[in-house]
Enzyme design. Structure first.
Site, PDB file in Angstrom:
ATOM      1  N   HIS A  77       0.812  -1.216   0.000  1.00  0.00           N
ATOM      2  CA  HIS A  77       0.000   0.000   0.000  1.00  0.00           C
ATOM      3  C   HIS A  77       0.843   1.263   0.000  1.00  0.00           C
ATOM      4  CE1 HIS A  77       0.221   0.973   4.424  1.00  0.00           C
ATOM      5  NE2 HIS A  77       0.353  -0.330   4.557  1.00  0.00           N
ATOM      6  N   ASP A 194       6.056   2.055   6.679  1.00  0.00           N
ATOM      7  CA  ASP A 194       4.805   1.303   6.533  1.00  0.00           C
ATOM      8  C   ASP A 194       3.926   2.109   5.559  1.00  0.00           C
ATOM      9  OD1 ASP A 194       2.407  -0.073   6.828  1.00  0.00           O
ATOM     10  OD2 ASP A 194       2.004   0.731   8.816  1.00  0.00           O
ATOM     11  N   GLU A 228      -5.338   1.174   2.588  1.00  0.00           N
ATOM     12  CA  GLU A 228      -5.045   0.101   3.544  1.00  0.00           C
ATOM     13  C   GLU A 228      -5.105   0.581   4.979  1.00  0.00           C
ATOM     14  OE1 GLU A 228      -2.874  -2.602   6.175  1.00  0.00           O
ATOM     15  OE2 GLU A 228      -2.462  -0.496   5.760  1.00  0.00           O
ATOM     16  N   GLU A 229      -4.596   1.781   5.244  1.00  0.00           N
ATOM     17  CA  GLU A 229      -4.537   2.258   6.628  1.00  0.00           C
ATOM     18  C   GLU A 229      -5.915   2.476   7.236  1.00  0.00           C
ATOM     19  OE1 GLU A 229      -2.119   2.137   8.452  1.00  0.00           O
ATOM     20  OE2 GLU A 229      -0.261   2.419   7.332  1.00  0.00           O
ATOM     21  N   ASP A 248       3.743  -6.146   3.531  1.00  0.00           N
ATOM     22  CA  ASP A 248       3.546  -5.056   4.485  1.00  0.00           C
ATOM     23  C   ASP A 248       4.566  -5.205   5.596  1.00  0.00           C
ATOM     24  OD1 ASP A 248       2.446  -2.844   5.731  1.00  0.00           O
ATOM     25  OD2 ASP A 248       0.377  -3.530   5.498  1.00  0.00           O
ATOM     26  N   HIS A 328       4.056   2.930  13.087  1.00  0.00           N
ATOM     27  CA  HIS A 328       3.081   4.015  13.280  1.00  0.00           C
ATOM     28  C   HIS A 328       3.633   5.112  14.188  1.00  0.00           C
ATOM     29  CE1 HIS A 328      -0.883   2.043  11.728  1.00  0.00           C
ATOM     30  NE2 HIS A 328       0.140   1.900  10.898  1.00  0.00           N
TER      31      HIS A 328
END
Length: 351
Positions: A77, A194, A228-229, A248, A328
């Protein structure tokens, strides 16, 4: 004697790191991936591939295989964490609503860009509403949550009306400054590894196939997703895909064994176990190819393969990706993890 990897030495590490740096510096919070997708389309074209768009903005690149008896989907992503303007406050500052799941303290003090609907861009800083210890006695204890955070715009505004005159309004996207650093020792630290580290691995795979003139064993469909998030990146996939590997980031910490130099193979996440045969095959190939890897369980994690399964796709699915520390948050990985991810994917799709 352990075999050396067939594919890792042949992959262009310099190319992948250059692509990663470019991608990291392109704003792409979920739902605001138009520019970065155009870049992927252009890079695919330069490599000799064509990209088609789905209605919601995902990109799909099809690479014909030696046989069409099976179609393998690889998905990574392009969308990242970010925010959206929720409202303009009476003092001219902005209240925000998060895009994606992150702890608010991880963006406190971060520089950001507000993207208006008419194409203007303004810089700002994310702050607590009690930002100064010289003013607020409880500044340190003040809870870092959405209602207690705001963006200070780098413009001479002091009222809601003055901010509105800039063209800023509710619904404008906010992107974080990535602060990308790539070191000579191979470490890469940045926001949004990410999942842009995985996208770089897919580009490395594509570059290798084209440079070496190789054809995968089965037809590949590379999906670059843009939501995706927020949970539905690859909820739709082409119906001819029978196996899907979500590429991922691998999480690091607690009792997990993945490191920043490994390709992580996830056996189970919050959506449940991944396909037994695919996961076992990936482990077998990593061992055979002497690729640094780890197998882990991610209880607070979901992937685009999870989204595809929940969307009703009749597929087998697996999940791998480069190990990323402090996911994150202020993330870090290593070039080896990107190369190892691409090498394991090539081992899987070439036979």
């Amino acid at each position: 004697m352990a075999m050396t990897s067939t594919y890792a030495p042949q992959l262009d590490r310099t190319y992948m790191l250059a692509q990663l740096e470019t991608l990291l510096n392109m704003p792409s919070p979920s739902g605001y991936c138009m520019d970065i997708m155009k870049y992927i389309e252009a890079e695919a074209k330069r490599l000799g591939y064509s990209l088609e768009y789905t209605p919601k903005g995902n990109g799909i690149i099809t690479i014909s295989g030696e046989t069409t008896s099976k179609v393998i989907g690889l998905t990574a992503h392009l969308d990242t964490l970010g925010a959206m303007v929720r409202s303009i406050k009476p003092n001219g500052m902005l209240r925000i609503t998060p895009i994606g799941g992150y702890a608010m303290h991880t963006v406190e003090g971060e520089y950001c860009v507000i993207h208006t609907r008419d194409g203007r861009k303004y810089e700002g800083t994310v702050l607590s509403t009690k930002a100064s210890v010289h003013v607020f006695k409880d500044a340190g204890e003040w809870k870092r949550e959405e209602a207690n955070m705001e963006i200070r715009i780098d413009e001479l505004v002091k009222t809601k009306e003055e901010t509105e005159k800039l063209g800023i309004s509710a619904g404008d996207f906010v992107s974080w400054e990535p602060r990308t650093r790539i070191f000579a020792n191979g470490l890469v630290k940045s926001r949004h590894l990410d999942d842009k580290a995985s996208v770089a691995a897919l580009l490395g795979l594509m570059e290798w196939l084209k440079r070496e003139g190789k054809t995968p064993a089965y037809t590949l469909k590379l999906i670059f997703s843009t939501f995706e998030e927020v949970g539905h990146g690859s909820a739709y996939i082409p119906s001819d895909i029978t196996e899907m590997i979500a590429v991922d980031m691998g999480a690091i910490g607690d009792d997990l064994t993945t490191t920043e130099m490994d390709v992580s193979i996830c056996a189970k996440d919050s959506s449940g176990p991944y396909d037994y045969e695919m996961t076992s095959r990936l482990i077998e190939l990593a061992k055979r190819e002497s690729i640094a890897y780890a197998v882990d369980i991610y209880p607070y994690y979901g992937s685009d393969a999870s989204a595809a399964l929940r969307g009703g796709s009749n597929i087998r699915a697996a999940l791998i990706g480069p190990g990323v520390h402090a996911s994150h948050g202020m993330e870090r990985t290593h070039a080896d993890a990107v190369v190892n991810t691409a090498a394991l994917l090539l081992a899987y799709v070439m036979e």
